[in-house]
Scaffold this active site. Structure first.
Site, mmCIF file in Angstrom:
data_model
loop_
_atom_site.group_PDB
_atom_site.id
_atom_site.type_symbol
_atom_site.label_atom_id
_atom_site.label_comp_id
_atom_site.label_asym_id
_atom_site.label_seq_id
_atom_site.Cartn_x
_atom_site.Cartn_y
_atom_site.Cartn_z
ATOM 1 N N ASN A 9 0.875 -1.178 -0.179
ATOM 2 C CA ASN A 9 -0.076 -0.105 -0.178
ATOM 3 C C ASN A 9 0.865 1.168 -0.031
ATOM 4 O OD1 ASN A 9 -1.731 2.109 0.419
ATOM 5 N ND2 ASN A 9 -2.581 1.362 2.617
ATOM 6 N N TRP A 10 0.794 1.779 -1.030
ATOM 7 C CA TRP A 10 1.903 2.969 -1.263
ATOM 8 C C TRP A 10 1.599 4.352 -0.570
ATOM 9 C CZ3 TRP A 10 4.149 2.967 -7.065
ATOM 10 C CH2 TRP A 10 4.693 1.761 -7.269
ATOM 11 N N LYS A 11 0.070 4.170 -0.254
ATOM 12 C CA LYS A 11 -0.387 5.447 0.501
ATOM 13 C C LYS A 11 -0.319 6.740 -0.526
ATOM 14 C CE LYS A 11 -0.108 2.957 4.900
ATOM 15 N NZ LYS A 11 0.145 2.941 6.148
ATOM 16 N N HIS A 95 -9.284 0.918 5.089
ATOM 17 C CA HIS A 95 -7.922 1.177 5.783
ATOM 18 C C HIS A 95 -8.257 2.015 6.782
ATOM 19 C CE1 HIS A 95 -4.027 2.450 6.662
ATOM 20 N NE2 HIS A 95 -3.606 1.367 5.998
ATOM 21 N N GLU A 97 -6.570 4.548 8.069
ATOM 22 C CA GLU A 97 -6.449 5.763 7.727
ATOM 23 C C GLU A 97 -7.641 6.614 7.065
ATOM 24 O OE1 GLU A 97 -2.740 5.334 5.731
ATOM 25 O OE2 GLU A 97 -1.883 4.668 7.450
ATOM 26 N N GLU A 167 -4.987 -4.934 10.461
ATOM 27 C CA GLU A 167 -4.090 -3.985 10.801
ATOM 28 C C GLU A 167 -4.124 -3.291 12.094
ATOM 29 O OE1 GLU A 167 -2.067 -3.024 6.813
ATOM 30 O OE2 GLU A 167 -3.618 -1.499 7.058
ATOM 31 N N GLY A 173 2.876 2.033 10.981
ATOM 32 C CA GLY A 173 3.788 3.370 10.526
ATOM 33 C C GLY A 173 4.632 3.504 12.025
ATOM 34 N N SER A 213 3.770 -2.137 10.319
ATOM 35 C CA SER A 213 5.248 -2.333 10.407
ATOM 36 C C SER A 213 5.875 -3.704 10.099
ATOM 37 C CB SER A 213 5.636 -1.836 11.927
ATOM 38 O OG SER A 213 5.233 -0.600 12.192
ATOM 39 N N GLY A 234 3.205 -1.043 4.221
ATOM 40 C CA GLY A 234 3.188 0.448 4.001
ATOM 41 C C GLY A 234 4.343 0.760 3.672
ATOM 42 N N GLY A 235 5.077 1.366 4.768
ATOM 43 C CA GLY A 235 6.606 1.804 4.368
ATOM 44 C C GLY A 235 7.726 1.061 3.567
#
Ligand code: 13P
Length: 250
Positions: A9-11, A95, A97, A167, A173, A213, A234-235
């Site tokens: 997930n590149w966000k 998600h 977010e 999640e 993150g 993470s 993510g990251g």
């Protein structure tokens, strides 16, 4: 047997040029097909490009969100038809977010899920508890109600198109990961809950990803757990080397 999946997930990261670099590095590094199905979810402006770039590779493309309506006066929104018309048939919904910053509720997500299914899309459905809820020992109840409210009115046949992504919000993150044991405990609970709402067969067939993470250093241990079928990253998905290492962690 249920699919093993590693999704990135590149966000809201990577412009078109940066996406091009990452996609070509990924194609190169993932030439030897990993055991897991690999998916990337770039932002909307890069989706068509990513889809075209990845044609002929084993890497799939997903959108990070979509609107529940078919079309109309919803300035700034993207419909299921727009996604499928460029070849994108997988969408991430729910998600944390989106829930936290854009007010997405279980009820709204149930509508989005229904629309995506109507368009024959695959849904990566995200959910998970916040830190306070875990501290209060409410995490199982929270997860159960998120699933129930958004998904448990579906016919059992619809579950073929659902991928779950647990999640925990406190692990997203933050560098803090659920331990493999915490992930396994929750994933087993999720499977049991689905089995009770539907059948053991539906529960056995659904892929349940862990997100929060995940890094090359911890992926192997987490993915080794019997009810963890992969990860939503993510990251670490923004760097080809680390994402490829995670994808190869089975
Ligand atoms: P991080 O891997 O950066 O913690 O993000 C997880 C996530 O939100 C994936 O959807």
């Amino acid at each position: 047997m249920r699919a093993k999946i590693v999704a990135g997930n590149w966000k809201m990261n990577k412009n078109i040029a940066d996406s091009g670099v990452l996609l070509s590095e990924l194609k190169e590094k993932l030439k030897e097909t990993p055991e897991a199905k690999v998916i990337v979810a770039p932002t909307f402006t890069n989706l068509y490009y990513a889809f075209e770039e990845l044609k002929g590779s084993d890497i799939d493309v997903a959108a990070q969100n979509m609107h529940q309506a078919e079309s109309g006066a919803f300035t700034g929104e993207i419909s299921a038809d727009m996604l499928t018309s460029i070849g994108v048939t997988t969408v991430i919904l729910g998600h944390s977010e989106r829930r936290a910053y854009f007010g997405e509720t279980d009820e709204l997500l149930a509508e989005k899920v229904a629309t995506a299914l109507k368009h024959n899309m695959t849904i990566i459905f995200c959910f998970g508890e916040e830190l306070e809820e875990r501290k209060d020992n409410n995490h199982f109840a929270v997860v159960e109600s998120q699933l129930k409210n958004a998904l448990f009115s579906l016919d059992s046949s619809a579950w073929k198109q659902i991928v779950l992504a647990y999640e925990p919000v406190w692990a997203i993150g933050t560098g803090e990961t659920a331990t493999p044991e915490q992930a396994q405990e929750m994933h087993a609970f999720i499977r049991k809950t689905i089995s009770e709402a539907y059948t053991a067969e539906v529960a056995e067939e659904v892929s349940i990803l862990y997100g929060g993470s995940v890094k090359p250093a911890n992926a192997k241990e987490i993915f080794a757990k019997p009810d963890v079928d992969g990860g939503l990253i993510g990251g670490a998905s923004l760097d080809a080397e680390s994402f490829a290492a995670i994808a190869n962690s089975f």
